[in-house]
Design a protein around this motif. Structure first.
Motif, PDB file in Angstrom:
ATOM      1  N   TRP A 218       0.816  -1.213   0.000  1.00 44.70           N
ATOM      2  CA  TRP A 218       0.000   0.000   0.000  1.00 44.70           C
ATOM      3  C   TRP A 218       0.850   1.264   0.000  1.00 44.70           C
ATOM      4  O   TRP A 218       0.368   2.344  -0.309  1.00 44.70           O
ATOM      5  CB  TRP A 218      -0.908   0.002   1.229  1.00 44.70           C
ATOM      6  CG  TRP A 218      -1.840  -1.164   1.275  1.00 44.70           C
ATOM      7  CD1 TRP A 218      -1.756  -2.269   2.067  1.00 44.70           C
ATOM      8  CD2 TRP A 218      -3.000  -1.354   0.461  1.00 44.70           C
ATOM      9  NE1 TRP A 218      -2.784  -3.129   1.811  1.00 44.70           N
ATOM     10  CE2 TRP A 218      -3.572  -2.599   0.833  1.00 44.70           C
ATOM     11  CE3 TRP A 218      -3.620  -0.606  -0.533  1.00 44.70           C
ATOM     12  CZ2 TRP A 218      -4.728  -3.098   0.236  1.00 44.70           C
ATOM     13  CZ3 TRP A 218      -4.770  -1.092  -1.123  1.00 44.70           C
ATOM     14  CH2 TRP A 218      -5.312  -2.320  -0.738  1.00 44.70           C
ATOM     15  N   ASN A 219       2.091   1.139   0.377  1.00 43.58           N
ATOM     16  CA  ASN A 219       2.977   2.292   0.441  1.00 43.58           C
ATOM     17  C   ASN A 219       4.120   2.063  -0.539  1.00 43.58           C
ATOM     18  O   ASN A 219       5.125   1.440  -0.209  1.00 43.58           O
ATOM     19  CB  ASN A 219       3.501   2.475   1.867  1.00 43.58           C
ATOM     20  CG  ASN A 219       4.282   3.766   2.042  1.00 43.58           C
ATOM     21  OD1 ASN A 219       4.774   4.345   1.069  1.00 43.58           O
ATOM     22  ND2 ASN A 219       4.387   4.223   3.271  1.00 43.58           N
ATOM     23  N   THR A 223       7.572  -0.358  -0.433  1.00 42.73           N
ATOM     24  CA  THR A 223       7.241  -1.715  -0.870  1.00 42.73           C
ATOM     25  C   THR A 223       8.501  -2.565  -1.015  1.00 42.73           C
ATOM     26  O   THR A 223       9.474  -2.156  -1.636  1.00 42.73           O
ATOM     27  CB  THR A 223       6.494  -1.690  -2.218  1.00 42.73           C
ATOM     28  OG1 THR A 223       5.253  -1.006  -2.058  1.00 42.73           O
ATOM     29  CG2 THR A 223       6.207  -3.112  -2.701  1.00 42.73           C
ATOM     30  N   PHE A 295      -1.465   0.368  -7.045  1.00 42.87           N
ATOM     31  CA  PHE A 295      -1.240   0.614  -5.633  1.00 42.87           C
ATOM     32  C   PHE A 295      -0.465   1.915  -5.409  1.00 42.87           C
ATOM     33  O   PHE A 295      -0.518   2.482  -4.321  1.00 42.87           O
ATOM     34  CB  PHE A 295      -0.487  -0.542  -4.984  1.00 42.87           C
ATOM     35  CG  PHE A 295      -1.327  -1.771  -4.816  1.00 42.87           C
ATOM     36  CD1 PHE A 295      -2.411  -1.756  -3.954  1.00 42.87           C
ATOM     37  CD2 PHE A 295      -1.049  -2.931  -5.508  1.00 42.87           C
ATOM     38  CE1 PHE A 295      -3.202  -2.891  -3.801  1.00 42.87           C
ATOM     39  CE2 PHE A 295      -1.815  -4.051  -5.352  1.00 42.87           C
ATOM     40  CZ  PHE A 295      -2.908  -4.031  -4.491  1.00 42.87           C
ATOM     41  N   ARG A 299      -2.937   5.107  -1.818  1.00 39.91           N
ATOM     42  CA  ARG A 299      -2.796   5.747  -0.511  1.00 39.91           C
ATOM     43  C   ARG A 299      -1.643   6.731  -0.517  1.00 39.91           C
ATOM     44  O   ARG A 299      -0.709   6.558  -1.259  1.00 39.91           O
ATOM     45  CB  ARG A 299      -2.536   4.683   0.563  1.00 39.91           C
ATOM     46  CG  ARG A 299      -3.756   3.795   0.799  1.00 39.91           C
ATOM     47  CD  ARG A 299      -3.485   2.854   1.967  1.00 39.91           C
ATOM     48  NE  ARG A 299      -4.646   2.006   2.198  1.00 39.91           N
ATOM     49  CZ  ARG A 299      -4.705   1.082   3.152  1.00 39.91           C
ATOM     50  NH1 ARG A 299      -3.665   0.887   3.931  1.00 39.91           N
ATOM     51  NH2 ARG A 299      -5.780   0.338   3.321  1.00 39.91           N
TER      52      ARG A 299
END
Length: 299
Positions: A218-219, A223, A295, A299
């Motif tokens: 998500w980051n 990752t 992804f 966020r």
């Protein structure tokens, strides 16, 4: 099954995709399937410890299981009693899903469609049920990346089992070839028709299968991507900081001497030539992979 009845009445070819949600969590199935597995028949996992010489990224904690009522939180161990209940429930869900496949195949027979219908059955990942002291998927180890993959082709060979590494990516080009359709140029997989026609087939070049699994997906800036390549004997994994390309950890498992992947032999001298070969294959895969995934902007 009702849709098959509709399709049978048409004179046009059909493609039907059927998704079975079990054995996905929550492990709930009708009582009859639970009763197929008496309590005394359920055993604890054979391998309950992490692989020797495993690293920080080998496995991640199974947060998904903790989303369900009565389950321990993410950082708590699951006791033996709960482990046995979960394993029994998972088996029940597998048999429940298997029965649904049976209903569909029976319907093909009933409607006279079996002799000219290609059937492919596959799953999207493997699963840990307390194996290695862990749960769910979330790794590049064989137990998580090995899937059921079964082809039934009219007029084809029956009951054959093949040990050549293949990928789910190969399903699409295999179906286009079997149906006599032109294959789109963007496909990454390869047709499995040579193997289906001759299970003893060995390609001119060595076969490899790749898997990719991220941590902290998500980051994007944090990752850690796990790249794995399997060649039938070895499972080689690299954990890479995605935004810099830095290799943080490596793993190698030798299925010939250690089919349960209980020991990471990445540091052993006898495997260094194998590691160099598989590392080169991993580099090829990384270079061919589009990391501009969705992804990055979620966020």
């Amino acid at each position: 099954m009702r849709k098959l009845e509709e399709l049978e009445k048409s004179d046009k070819p059909f493609f039907l995709a059927v998704g079975l949600s079990k054995p996905h969590l929550p492990f709930v199935a009708p009582t009859k399937y639970w009763d197929m597995y008496p309590e005394a028949s359920i055993a604890m996992p054979e391998i309950r410890e992490m692989p020797g010489n495993s690293g920080k990224y080998t496995m991640r904690l199974a947060g998904e299981l903790g989303n369900y009522y009565g389950m321990p939180s993410r950082y708590e161990d699951i006791d033996d009693e709960t482990t046995l209940i979960l394993r029994r429930a998972y088996y029940a869900c597998v048999s429940y899903a298997d029965a649904q496949v049976g209903y569909l195949l029976d319907q093909l027979d009933k409607l006279g469609l079996r002799e000219n219908t290609i059937v492919v059955l596959w799953g999207d990942h493997g699963y840990k049920l307390g194996d290695y002291g862990n749960w769910c998927k979330w790794s590049n180890m064989d137990i998580d990346t090995r899937i059921p993959l079964i082809f039934s082709v009219p007029g084809g060979r029956k009951g054959e089992v093949v040990d050549i590494p293949v990928e789910a990516l190969d399903i699409y080009p295999t179906l286009t070839a079997l149906c006599g359709m032109e294959e789109p140029s963007h496909l990454e997989g390869k047709s499995l028709i040579p193997i289906l026609n001759n299970p003893e087939h060995r390609a001119e070049s060595k076969e490899y299968a790749f898997t990719i699994w991220p941590q902290n997906r998500w980051n994007y800036d944090k990752t850690i991507m796990g790249y794995a390549v399997k060649d039938g004997r070895f499972n080689y994994v690299e954990w890479v900081k995605l935004n810099t390309g830095e290799v943080l950890e490596k793993e190698l498992y030798d299925h010939q001497s250690d089919p349960g992947e209980t020991r990471n032999v990445i540091d052993e001298e006898e495997y260094q030539e194998v590691i160099a070969t598989l590392s080169a294959k991993t580099e090829e895969r990384k270079a061919a992979t589009d990391h501009d995934h969705g992804f990055k902007s979620l966020r």
